[in-house]
Design an enzyme around this catalytic site. Structure first.
Site, mmCIF file in Angstrom:
data_model
loop_
_atom_site.group_PDB
_atom_site.id
_atom_site.type_symbol
_atom_site.label_atom_id
_atom_site.label_comp_id
_atom_site.label_asym_id
_atom_site.label_seq_id
_atom_site.Cartn_x
_atom_site.Cartn_y
_atom_site.Cartn_z
ATOM 1 C CG ASP A 1 -0.617 74.500 -95.527
ATOM 2 O OD1 ASP A 1 0.070 73.612 -95.031
ATOM 3 O OD2 ASP A 1 -1.731 74.798 -95.078
ATOM 4 N NE ARG B 1 -9.945 87.239 -100.230
ATOM 5 C CZ ARG B 1 -9.364 86.057 -100.448
ATOM 6 N NH1 ARG B 1 -8.066 85.939 -100.319
ATOM 7 N NH2 ARG B 1 -10.080 85.011 -100.786
ATOM 8 C CD GLU C 1 0.280 80.646 -103.858
ATOM 9 O OE1 GLU C 1 -0.255 81.613 -103.281
ATOM 10 O OE2 GLU C 1 -0.330 79.599 -104.080
ATOM 11 C CG ASP C 2 -1.564 83.588 -100.439
ATOM 12 O OD1 ASP C 2 -1.137 82.569 -101.030
ATOM 13 O OD2 ASP C 2 -2.737 83.685 -100.046
ATOM 14 C CB THR D 1 -1.767 75.430 -104.295
ATOM 15 O OG1 THR D 1 -2.766 75.009 -103.372
ATOM 16 C CG2 THR D 1 -2.324 76.502 -105.226
ATOM 17 N N GLY E 1 -5.422 85.262 -102.813
ATOM 18 C CA GLY E 1 -4.574 85.581 -101.660
ATOM 19 C C GLY E 1 -3.358 86.459 -101.931
ATOM 20 C CE LYS F 1 -0.221 77.919 -92.685
ATOM 21 N NZ LYS F 1 -1.580 77.379 -92.636
ATOM 22 C CG PHE G 1 -5.923 79.618 -90.878
ATOM 23 C CD1 PHE G 1 -5.749 78.790 -91.981
ATOM 24 C CD2 PHE G 1 -6.718 80.743 -91.007
ATOM 25 C CE1 PHE G 1 -6.367 79.081 -93.202
ATOM 26 C CE2 PHE G 1 -7.346 81.030 -92.219
ATOM 27 C CZ PHE G 1 -7.166 80.196 -93.309
ATOM 28 C CG ASP H 1 -9.605 83.853 -97.732
ATOM 29 O OD1 ASP H 1 -8.534 83.314 -98.091
ATOM 30 O OD2 ASP H 1 -10.713 83.311 -97.878
HETATM 31 P P1 IMP Z 1 -1.252 74.350 -100.214
HETATM 32 O O1 IMP Z 1 -1.804 73.816 -101.486
HETATM 33 O O2 IMP Z 1 -1.565 73.445 -99.043
HETATM 34 O O3 IMP Z 1 0.227 74.655 -100.286
HETATM 35 O O4 IMP Z 1 -2.031 75.668 -99.868
HETATM 36 C C1 IMP Z 1 -1.727 76.863 -100.452
HETATM 37 C C2 IMP Z 1 -2.934 77.783 -100.530
HETATM 38 O O5 IMP Z 1 -3.795 77.612 -99.398
HETATM 39 C C3 IMP Z 1 -2.488 79.220 -100.496
HETATM 40 O O6 IMP Z 1 -2.436 79.756 -101.795
HETATM 41 C C4 IMP Z 1 -3.537 79.902 -99.652
HETATM 42 O O7 IMP Z 1 -4.539 80.439 -100.479
HETATM 43 C C5 IMP Z 1 -4.144 78.839 -98.805
HETATM 44 N N1 IMP Z 1 -3.613 78.871 -97.422
HETATM 45 C C6 IMP Z 1 -2.696 78.046 -96.863
HETATM 46 N N2 IMP Z 1 -2.446 78.360 -95.593
HETATM 47 C C7 IMP Z 1 -3.217 79.440 -95.322
HETATM 48 C C8 IMP Z 1 -3.374 80.274 -94.154
HETATM 49 O O8 IMP Z 1 -2.752 80.096 -93.088
HETATM 50 N N3 IMP Z 1 -4.258 81.309 -94.278
HETATM 51 C C9 IMP Z 1 -4.958 81.555 -95.425
HETATM 52 N N4 IMP Z 1 -4.818 80.815 -96.537
HETATM 53 C C10 IMP Z 1 -3.960 79.770 -96.479
HETATM 54 MG MG MG Z 2 -3.703 81.465 -102.310
#
Ligand code: IMP
Ligand code: MG
Length: 178
Positions: free
Chosen positions: A99, A161, A95-96, A103, A41, A127, A148, A155
């Site tokens: 959430d 992307r 990071e992109d 991660t 991402g 987010k 989303f 993606d």
């Molecule tokens: P987390 O572990 O819940 O913080 O999620 C982070 C990862 O989920 C990011 O690196 C993204 O790859 C993916 N992600 C989270 N939200 C979105 C979104 O709205 N669109 C696309 N990918 C997302």
């Molecule tokens: Mg990502």
């Protein structure tokens, strides 16, 4: 049916990336920094961001997976490891979008095992309202709602992307013909 609603235009993104690059350049000055891109991402964000950083830098990649469709599973895995030895170096994790935070928390814990000098985080999108773990983000582009998003590297099942803007993906159930 899928609909896209533009949230950030190409111009809004590029001025934000420039702003982040200036902040990062100011903070690291002449100290070198290893930008670690969390694939896939963040690949477009990293490519643009690194050209606005004036500090000496290196680039490396890590890849993790946790998402299925539009849901975070919380089960984070590293599917591609670092190539560089980052011991004693400044790391900036790029990071992109953050959430739940699972991660980034997982990657930070993993990177700490390599004994870097410092670790900072730069994310284009946050987010914040969805956060499940407490983490300090050093550089944030935009705070977004629970929606989303796709485009500019992000993606939906590997699609969208390449878009130069960031859009909300709205999934609508197909209406039945009456
Ligand atoms: P987390 O572990 O819940 O913080 O999620 C982070 C990862 O989920 C990011 O690196 C993204 O790859 C993916 N992600 C989270 N939200 C979105 C979104 O709205 N669109 C696309 N990918 C997302
Ligand atoms: Mg990502």
């Amino acid at each position: 049916m899928e609909r896209l609603k533009v949230i950030f235009t190409k111009n809004q993104i590029s001025s934000k990336v420039m702003e982040l690059g200036a902040l990062i350049s100011r903070d690291y000055k002449n100290e070198s920094v290893v930008l670690i891109c969390n694939l896939k991402g963040a690949f477009i964000f990293l490519a643009d961001l690194c050209r606005y950083i004036s500090a000496p830098l290196f680039v490396d990649f890590i890849a993790t997976t946790s998402y299925k469709g539009t849901k975070s599973t919380g089960d984070v895995r590293i599917i591609k490891d670092l190539k560089m030895d980052v011991r004693g170096r400044n790391i900036l994790l790029v990071e992109d979008i953050i959430d739940t935070g699972y991660t980034i928390e997982y990657i930070i814990r993993y990177l700490e095992l390599h004994r870097p000098k410092t670790i900072k985080i730069c994310t284009l999108l946050d987010k914040l309202c969805m956060r499940k773990v407490n983490i300090d983000i050093d550089y944030t582009g935009f705070i977004v709602a629970d929606q989303f998003l796709v485009g500019y590297g992000l993606d939906y099942d590997e699609r969208y992307r390449e878009m130069d803007c960031i859009a909300e993906l709205i999934l609508e159930r197909e209406k039945r013909e009456q």
